[in-house]
Design a protein around this motif. Structure first.
Motif, PDB file in Angstrom:
ATOM      1  N   HIS A   1       0.849  -1.197   0.000  1.00  0.00           N
ATOM      2  CA  HIS A   1       0.000   0.000   0.000  1.00  0.00           C
ATOM      3  C   HIS A   1       0.882   1.244   0.000  1.00  0.00           C
TER       4      HIS A   1
ATOM      5  N   CYS B   1      -3.439   4.780  -3.843  1.00  0.00           N
ATOM      6  CA  CYS B   1      -2.719   3.592  -3.408  1.00  0.00           C
ATOM      7  C   CYS B   1      -2.483   2.643  -4.577  1.00  0.00           C
TER       8      CYS B   1
ATOM      9  N   ARG C   1      -1.965  -0.405  -4.390  1.00  0.00           N
ATOM     10  CA  ARG C   1      -2.588  -1.691  -4.122  1.00  0.00           C
ATOM     11  C   ARG C   1      -4.113  -1.635  -4.242  1.00  0.00           C
ATOM     12  N   CYS C   2      -4.714  -0.701  -3.515  1.00  0.00           N
ATOM     13  CA  CYS C   2      -6.179  -0.718  -3.413  1.00  0.00           C
ATOM     14  C   CYS C   2      -6.847   0.449  -4.133  1.00  0.00           C
TER      15      CYS C   2
ATOM     16  N   CYS D   1      -4.194   5.138   2.484  1.00  0.00           N
ATOM     17  CA  CYS D   1      -5.397   4.354   2.716  1.00  0.00           C
ATOM     18  C   CYS D   1      -5.331   3.728   4.117  1.00  0.00           C
TER      19      CYS D   1
HETATM   20 ZN   LIG Z   1      -4.084   0.729  -0.074  1.00  0.00          ZN
END
Ligand SMILES: [Zn+2]
Length: 82
Positions: A8, A17, A19-20, A26
């Motif tokens: 992240h 982010c 990743r997400c 995040c």
């Molecule tokens: Zn994230």
């Protein structure tokens, strides 16, 4: 590399982010930072202030404006000792 994907971390200059896709930091990133800096909250705030300045400059270039109050909330408020 694990199957769980990238960490992240923020994608510049969007500051989402990697990743997400949420606005960075995040929730998982915040938790990881709190753990990493659990013995030195001051260092965490200094680090986040540096990133907030960088994000503010980059987001201002993208959007034409950077809401300083929003960035403070996003980068600093959650990390202050309570
Ligand atoms: Zn994230």
């Amino acid at each position: 590399m694990s199957r769980s994907g990238p960490p992240h971390v923020p994608m510049r200059p969007l500051w989402r982010c990697r990743r997400c896709g949420a606005e960075w930091p995040c929730q998982p990133a915040r938790l990881a930072l709190l753990v990493e800096y659990r013995h030195d909250r001051t260092a965490l705030l200094v680090y986040l202030s540096t990133l907030m300045a960088e994000a503010g400059a980059q987001l201002a270039q993208l959007n034409g404006s950077a809401a300083a109050a929003d960035l403070t909330e996003r980068f600093l408020s959650w990390a202050r000792a309570r």
